[in-house]
Design a protein around this motif. Structure first.
Motif, mmCIF file in Angstrom:
data_model
loop_
_atom_site.group_PDB
_atom_site.id
_atom_site.type_symbol
_atom_site.label_atom_id
_atom_site.label_comp_id
_atom_site.label_asym_id
_atom_site.label_seq_id
_atom_site.Cartn_x
_atom_site.Cartn_y
_atom_site.Cartn_z
ATOM 1 N N VAL A 48 3.797 -2.727 9.162
ATOM 2 C CA VAL A 48 3.796 -1.645 9.105
ATOM 3 C C VAL A 48 4.973 -0.636 9.636
ATOM 4 C CG1 VAL A 48 2.037 -1.218 10.759
ATOM 5 C CG2 VAL A 48 2.377 0.555 9.150
ATOM 6 N N PRO A 54 3.563 3.971 5.537
ATOM 7 C CA PRO A 54 2.364 5.136 5.220
ATOM 8 C C PRO A 54 2.972 6.377 5.720
ATOM 9 C CG PRO A 54 2.013 3.865 7.655
ATOM 10 C CD PRO A 54 3.163 3.252 6.886
ATOM 11 N N ILE A 110 1.031 -1.161 -0.011
ATOM 12 C CA ILE A 110 -0.180 -0.058 -0.077
ATOM 13 C C ILE A 110 0.919 1.277 0.030
ATOM 14 C CG2 ILE A 110 -1.810 1.439 1.309
ATOM 15 C CD1 ILE A 110 -2.623 -1.252 2.529
ATOM 16 N N THR A 141 3.001 -1.834 4.311
ATOM 17 C CA THR A 141 2.693 -0.385 4.430
ATOM 18 C C THR A 141 4.011 0.321 5.075
ATOM 19 O OG1 THR A 141 0.347 -1.190 5.024
ATOM 20 C CG2 THR A 141 0.700 1.142 4.757
#
Length: 217
Positions: free
Chosen positions: A138, A94, A24, A92
């Motif tokens: 993450v 982010p 992502i 991810t």
């Protein structure tokens, strides 16, 4: 776009077992390509909203030996369906700044600020796309990791493994890499120092982890 050391550690450290992997916010395509290199059987989907980053990722994937296994998608993860597929692993890196001085560069803001992908929407997307026995990995700074963990647990996603990243042994932790799953397990914790205390020499542990990716090793 710059390739950050901590993102490379995420790509080398996260568990990428399974047939289907999702990246992502792929940026340059780094995590997707590292996953493809580490797992020769997996098909990888990589989603990116920024047009310039998507173009760069497309060039990198096309030039790689893994082009037949990495599929790039331009758009928001909130709108990504995966063609009904659930993923074994989700990676991810982010954006994490909320109240922070903005850059005049729109692409930089998208990469660093949560405006385009608030934590709540990220967790909702992961919950929608992750296999019941899957894992979500993450990378975030300490405070953001704490807040994400609190919110993820409300969605029944629990941390089971965590790597603390430090520039060297005398520095504080600046990033956490955390693995989440739907199973409640005790948290396994590790620490990785990137450099020796001289701040220049890579540690043996860092070299061993990144050896398959860094040409200088």
């Amino acid at each position: 776009m710059k390739v950050c050391t901590d993102a490379c550690v995420l790509g080398a450290y996260a568990n990428v077992a399974g047939d289907r992997i999702l990246d992502i916010g792929t940026g340059t395509g780094l995590l997707a390509l590292m996953a493809a290199q580490r797992n020769a059987e997996a098909s990888i989907d990589a989603v990116e909203i920024d047009a310039n980053a998507f173009e760069q990722a497309t060039g990198n994937v096309t030039a790689s030996p893994f082009a037949d296994r990495v599929q790039l998608w331009k758009g928001r993860i909130q709108e990504f369906s995966g063609n009904g597929t659930l993923f074994d692993r989700i990676l991810t890196n982010p954006p994490f700044y909320t109240n922070h001085l903005r850059s005049p560069d729109v692409a930089v803001n998208r990469a660093l600020h949560t405006d385009e992908l608030p934590v709540e929407k990220l967790i909702t997307a992961v919950s929608r796309l992750l296999q019941p026995d899957g894992q979500w990995w993450v990378l975030l700074p300490p405070y953001e990791t704490l807040k994400l963990t609190e919110m993820a647990q409300k969605a029944s996603l629990y941390p089971f493994q965590q790597l603390a990243l430090k520039h060297h042994a005398n520095k504080p932790v600046f990033r956490f890499i955390t693995g989440f799953s739907y199973q409640k397990n005790s948290l396994s914790e590790e620490t990785l120092d990137i450099y020796e205390t001289d701040g220049r020499t890579y540690t043996t542990a860092f070299r061993d982890l990144l050896r398959d990716f860094y040409l200088i090793f």
